[in-house]
Write a protein that holds these residues in place. Sequence first.
Motif, PDB file in Angstrom:
ATOM      1  N   GLU A  83      -6.768  15.582   0.298  1.00 26.82           N
ATOM      2  CA  GLU A  83      -6.989  14.309  -0.372  1.00 26.82           C
ATOM      3  C   GLU A  83      -5.940  13.302   0.059  1.00 26.82           C
ATOM      4  N   MET A  84      -6.389  12.133   0.376  1.00 31.92           N
ATOM      5  CA  MET A  84      -5.457  11.061   0.697  1.00 31.92           C
ATOM      6  C   MET A  84      -5.428  10.093  -0.472  1.00 31.92           C
ATOM      7  N   LYS A  85      -4.336  10.085  -1.194  1.00 33.93           N
ATOM      8  CA  LYS A  85      -4.207   9.206  -2.350  1.00 33.93           C
ATOM      9  C   LYS A  85      -3.535   7.902  -1.920  1.00 33.93           C
TER      10      LYS A  85
ATOM     11  N   CYS B  36       0.238  11.118   3.711  1.00 35.23           N
ATOM     12  CA  CYS B  36      -0.444  12.402   3.740  1.00 35.23           C
ATOM     13  C   CYS B  36       0.215  13.337   4.745  1.00 35.23           C
ATOM     14  N   GLU B  37       0.534  12.806   5.925  1.00 30.37           N
ATOM     15  CA  GLU B  37       1.150  13.612   6.975  1.00 30.37           C
ATOM     16  C   GLU B  37       2.517  14.126   6.548  1.00 30.37           C
ATOM     17  N   GLU B  38       3.296  13.273   5.861  1.00 26.51           N
ATOM     18  CA  GLU B  38       4.609  13.686   5.405  1.00 26.51           C
ATOM     19  C   GLU B  38       4.506  14.815   4.381  1.00 26.51           C
TER      20      GLU B  38
ATOM     21  N   VAL C 131       0.855  -1.181   0.000  1.00 21.62           N
ATOM     22  CA  VAL C 131       0.000   0.000   0.000  1.00 21.62           C
ATOM     23  C   VAL C 131       0.892   1.232   0.000  1.00 21.62           C
ATOM     24  N   VAL C 132       0.729   2.061  -1.021  1.00 20.73           N
ATOM     25  CA  VAL C 132       1.496   3.299  -1.139  1.00 20.73           C
ATOM     26  C   VAL C 132       0.555   4.460  -0.868  1.00 20.73           C
ATOM     27  N   GLY C 133       0.933   5.337   0.051  1.00 22.09           N
ATOM     28  CA  GLY C 133       0.086   6.473   0.398  1.00 22.09           C
ATOM     29  C   GLY C 133      -0.579   6.240   1.738  1.00 22.09           C
ATOM     30  N   GLY C 134      -1.774   6.789   1.919  1.00 18.13           N
ATOM     31  CA  GLY C 134      -2.485   6.641   3.179  1.00 18.13           C
ATOM     32  C   GLY C 134      -2.137   7.747   4.154  1.00 18.13           C
TER      33      GLY C 134
END
Length: 214
Positions: free
Chosen positions: A191-193, A173-175, A166-169
Amino acid sequence: QSLRPAGATIGDVREELASTTQKSKTCPEALVQRHVHPSWIERAPLKVTIIGSGNWGSAIATVIGQNTLKYPIFTDTTTMWVFEEEFEGRNLTSIINNDHVNQKYLPGVELPHSVRAEPSLEEAARDADILVLVTPHQFVRGICERLKGHIKPDAVAVSLIKGFEVVGGPKHCEEDTNKVAAAGGQGPCNEMKTEIRLISEVVNDILNIPCAAL
């Protein structure tokens, strides 16, 4: 025990495989002839390396070890990369190579004597034509990065790994938000991709070799 005649050469292997076109379709060697591309026959004997030695990896090693002895297109030895650790005062590779059982992860199940445990990942993969990956999915990236430059450019891989990447999340998003905020922006994450990638895709991208998934 190998099913091949003692002293058989690569030429003998190719001749035997070529002759199977006249055999019954139920003959194991005939099945190899029907399903193996001629270019692979020209490369015989093929070395198979199993990457991983947990309960799933050891179970697969019993099947692969038996089949590589049965079909002359493969080498007599199947290498299995084992993360070295001690079990009951002995190295796990020593237990597998001498007792022919993975007493820690698959106790009571005998491994074919053709399966050889190797503690060095790079050495296990050296000269391998087929890499069978059977590790926890979270370790795949690190393993593939270590393998870069240590495998044959025309090798192929087969993934038997459960799970996906899983890439993202939220973490991703926080980074990104922190980077924007540090640059003087507002830094909201509207947006969380999230991207889901198959393990076979990860292997293909890092090692630049074909990878099938079973």
